[in-house]
Scaffold this motif. Structure first.
Motif, PDB file in Angstrom:
ATOM      1  N   GLY A  41     -22.709  77.779  78.247  1.00  0.00           N
ATOM      2  CA  GLY A  41     -21.517  77.375  78.865  1.00  0.00           C
ATOM      3  C   GLY A  41     -21.464  76.069  79.127  1.00  0.00           C
ATOM      4  O   GLY A  41     -20.643  75.616  79.929  1.00  0.00           O
ATOM      5  N   ALA A  42     -22.316  74.877  78.620  1.00  0.00           N
ATOM      6  CA  ALA A  42     -22.303  73.602  79.167  1.00  0.00           C
ATOM      7  C   ALA A  42     -20.872  72.946  78.651  1.00  0.00           C
ATOM      8  O   ALA A  42     -20.496  73.487  77.460  1.00  0.00           O
ATOM      9  CB  ALA A  42     -23.352  72.883  78.302  1.00  0.00           C
ATOM     10  N   GLU A 100     -29.421  73.874  70.094  1.00  0.00           N
ATOM     11  CA  GLU A 100     -29.241  75.370  70.349  1.00  0.00           C
ATOM     12  C   GLU A 100     -27.956  75.590  71.471  1.00  0.00           C
ATOM     13  O   GLU A 100     -28.210  76.562  72.071  1.00  0.00           O
ATOM     14  CB  GLU A 100     -30.636  76.010  71.036  1.00  0.00           C
ATOM     15  CG  GLU A 100     -31.715  75.577  70.100  1.00  0.00           C
ATOM     16  CD  GLU A 100     -31.675  76.220  68.732  1.00  0.00           C
ATOM     17  OE1 GLU A 100     -31.047  77.381  68.834  1.00  0.00           O
ATOM     18  OE2 GLU A 100     -32.256  75.635  67.639  1.00  0.00           O
ATOM     19  N   GLY A 101     -27.293  74.555  71.490  1.00  0.00           N
ATOM     20  CA  GLY A 101     -26.229  74.774  72.464  1.00  0.00           C
ATOM     21  C   GLY A 101     -24.813  74.551  71.840  1.00  0.00           C
ATOM     22  O   GLY A 101     -24.821  74.138  70.685  1.00  0.00           O
ATOM     23  N   PRO A 102     -23.759  74.276  72.782  1.00  0.00           N
ATOM     24  CA  PRO A 102     -22.321  73.974  72.240  1.00  0.00           C
ATOM     25  C   PRO A 102     -22.094  72.475  71.826  1.00  0.00           C
ATOM     26  O   PRO A 102     -23.011  71.526  72.147  1.00  0.00           O
ATOM     27  CB  PRO A 102     -21.502  74.266  73.257  1.00  0.00           C
ATOM     28  CG  PRO A 102     -22.318  73.914  74.503  1.00  0.00           C
ATOM     29  CD  PRO A 102     -23.865  74.391  74.241  1.00  0.00           C
ATOM     30  N   LEU A 129     -31.414  64.609  84.798  1.00  0.00           N
ATOM     31  CA  LEU A 129     -30.630  65.078  83.780  1.00  0.00           C
ATOM     32  C   LEU A 129     -29.643  66.234  84.531  1.00  0.00           C
ATOM     33  O   LEU A 129     -30.221  67.010  85.273  1.00  0.00           O
ATOM     34  CB  LEU A 129     -31.154  65.739  82.561  1.00  0.00           C
ATOM     35  CG  LEU A 129     -32.046  64.712  81.950  1.00  0.00           C
ATOM     36  CD1 LEU A 129     -33.486  64.607  82.121  1.00  0.00           C
ATOM     37  CD2 LEU A 129     -31.910  64.952  80.358  1.00  0.00           C
ATOM     38  N   HIS A 130     -28.155  66.221  84.313  1.00  0.00           N
ATOM     39  CA  HIS A 130     -27.364  67.094  84.852  1.00  0.00           C
ATOM     40  C   HIS A 130     -26.599  67.652  83.734  1.00  0.00           C
ATOM     41  O   HIS A 130     -25.845  67.013  82.933  1.00  0.00           O
ATOM     42  CB  HIS A 130     -26.531  66.557  85.621  1.00  0.00           C
ATOM     43  CG  HIS A 130     -26.992  65.573  86.796  1.00  0.00           C
ATOM     44  ND1 HIS A 130     -27.673  66.238  87.963  1.00  0.00           N
ATOM     45  CD2 HIS A 130     -27.129  64.318  86.762  1.00  0.00           C
ATOM     46  CE1 HIS A 130     -28.115  64.958  88.619  1.00  0.00           C
ATOM     47  NE2 HIS A 130     -27.770  64.025  87.992  1.00  0.00           N
ATOM     48  N   LEU A 131     -26.479  69.243  83.760  1.00  0.00           N
ATOM     49  CA  LEU A 131     -25.732  69.785  82.794  1.00  0.00           C
ATOM     50  C   LEU A 131     -24.623  70.629  83.437  1.00  0.00           C
ATOM     51  O   LEU A 131     -25.011  71.310  84.282  1.00  0.00           O
ATOM     52  CB  LEU A 131     -26.613  71.006  82.078  1.00  0.00           C
ATOM     53  CG  LEU A 131     -26.060  71.465  80.808  1.00  0.00           C
ATOM     54  CD1 LEU A 131     -25.928  70.426  79.592  1.00  0.00           C
ATOM     55  CD2 LEU A 131     -27.056  72.551  80.052  1.00  0.00           C
ATOM     56  N   THR A 132     -23.422  70.371  83.352  1.00  0.00           N
ATOM     57  CA  THR A 132     -22.455  70.850  84.184  1.00  0.00           C
ATOM     58  C   THR A 132     -21.582  72.108  83.270  1.00  0.00           C
ATOM     59  O   THR A 132     -21.065  71.605  82.121  1.00  0.00           O
ATOM     60  CB  THR A 132     -21.507  69.911  84.806  1.00  0.00           C
ATOM     61  OG1 THR A 132     -22.187  69.073  85.704  1.00  0.00           O
ATOM     62  CG2 THR A 132     -20.146  70.438  85.576  1.00  0.00           C
TER      63      THR A 132
END
Length: 459
Positions: A41-42, A100-102, A129-132
């Motif tokens: 859901g990033a 492996e993500g959006p 690192l930040h993934l929002t």
């Protein structure tokens, strides 16, 4: 105990700590996020570079490495030309498909932040690192450190209390050694050379033929890097307008075989080392040995002293690399191979020491003489600073590798001509290097805040 194969990592230039490490960190961060159920859901990702990564990250291509890691590329398999294309495409389109993500919006100028005023607490090379999520909920955040030679660690890993060297060494190794004196003692008791001891420990990890295959692959990659460097011309990227010198010197040597043979010894070592480090500076495929900034020294010595009639002697090359790896493990365990922690003594100095020990072994030295050669190789690199002009791995790095290769050969010769009364041990010189690195001003440890970096105009 670390494997020697952990020291010799195939990757892209120009820096193991600032390119290979950040690429691996970015990829690992997404894997950690996926395990935590946060990746799918990033909505955005933000990367903060701290300490040396921020201060010299532009010249070292750290922003490019971060992007490639987020895409999912691995340093050991990434094609340099394809990687450059992906980097430019991401910067142009301001979008990135996370591994492996959006696919999300991503502007490198906005989302990769060079925090030059932040000094990390656990290691000079820090990354946060930040993934929002798309909905704007609290971000998934992690802190990692690039600890030199392509090695990486999370905050949790570095905060673990240090264990006794011997206990740490014993993990998975039937004949652990936490010091040079222990290494020599085991070799004496068993009647082994250093490379034999190292291989017995590697046997606990994998079948011997697998180790040999990987050693051969490492050497082949080193030799291929030399070949590319000897045949590429032009100006290195980065804005310093440094011309590749190895091809011109190589042509002179090739076209005048046998002339001034004594002087040409230095020339051949110089040209092979410079070929590797010019490739490294251009972002080519190199092997950390033990770092990218010092990647030319071991290949140069192998190329000059492990060839017979123009053909690589595999037996000599394996003995050289395995012995050098054993020496490198001591530096990694007991001090550091990070230029941001130790200065260039931890990179070129360690590579010189490793190459000296490896060459002494090829020339028939026992374990004690190997350690004498390695000690001499480091003793005369103590205090060596890391002050890259413009934050680029070019000046003085390329020529410094040439000097390191020549010094390594001389150290091996001095060890074999020794009297048996050597006063300084390898363990003592490693500890001296560690103390010197701690005392050294941060200006001279891969920050480009002192030395040549401030006294030479970068453009």
């Amino acid at each position: 105990m670390l494997s020697i194969l952990d020291l010799f990592r195939i990757g892209l230039g120009p820096s193991s700590s600032h390119t290979v490490g950040p690429m691996r960190i970015a990829r690992r961060f997404l894997q950690d996020a996926a395990r935590a159920g946060k990746l799918a859901g990033a909505g955005s990702v933000r990367v903060e570079l701290q300490g040396s990564l921020a201060l010299t990250g532009v010249g070292h291509g750290t922003d490019k490495a971060v992007i490639l890691g987020l895409i999912g590329l691995k340093p050991e398999t990434a094609d340099p030309e394809a990687a450059e294309t992906l980097f430019r495409q991401t910067a142009r389109e301001k979008r990135i498909k996370l591994a492996e993500g959006p696919e999300i919006a991503f502007d490198p100028v906005r989302d990769i932040v060079f925090q030059t005023d932040t000094v990390p607490d656990l290691h000079p090379n820090g990354m946060v690192l930040h993934l929002t999520p798309e909905g704007g909920e609290d971000p998934f955040s992690r802190t990692y450190f690039s600890t030199g030679g392509g090695f990486i660690a999370s905050r949790k890993q570095l905060e673990k209390p240090a264990r006794d060297d011997v206990v740490a060494s014993a993990r998975g190794a039937p004949h652990p050694f936490g010091s040079a004196s222990e290494m020599v003692s085991i070799c004496r008791a068993k009647g082994w050379r250093v490379d034999e001891l190292v291989l017995h420990n590697e046997d606990a990890r994998r079948a011997r033929d697998k180790t040999v295959q990987r050693l051969d692959s490492i050497v082949d990659t080193m030799m291929a890097c030399i070949d590319r460097g000897l045949n590429q011309t032009g100006v290195l990227p980065g804005g310093l307008d440094v011309s590749r010198r190895a091809p011109g010197l190589y042509r002179k040597l090739r076209d005048n075989p046998g002339s001034n043979e004594r002087e040409q010894l230095f020339d051949w070592l110089n040209v092979f080392a410079m070929a590797v480090n010019e490739e490294n500076a251009a972002g080519g495929r190199v092997v950390t040995a033990p770092t990218n900034g010092a990647a030319g020294i071991l290949p140069s010595v192998i190329r000059h002293y492990c060839h017979d009639d123009g053909r690589l002697d595999r037996t000599k090359a394996r003995r050289f690399l395995t012995t050098a790896g054993g020496i490198g493990l001591l530096y990694k365990q007991r001090a550091s191979i990070s230029g941001a922690e130790m200065g260039c003594q931890g990179e070129v100095g360690v590579a010189c020491s490793m190459a000296a020990g490896g060459l002494a072994a090829v020339w028939g030295a026992d374990a004690e003489a190997v350690c004498v050669a390695a000690e001499i190789g480091m003793e005369h690199n103590l205090g060596l600073t890391c002050d890259p002009v413009g934050g680029l791995v070019q000046i003085p790095c390329i020529e410094r590798n040439a000097f390191g290769a020549v010094r390594a050969a001389n150290a091996a010769r001095l060890a074999l001509h020794g009297t048996g009364q050597h006063k300084v041990s390898l363990d003592q010189v490693i500890e001296t290097m560690r103390q010197t690195g701690i005392d050294m001003s941060s200006k001279y440890k891969e920050t480009s805040k002192g030395g040549l970096a401030v006294n030479v105009i970068a453009c």
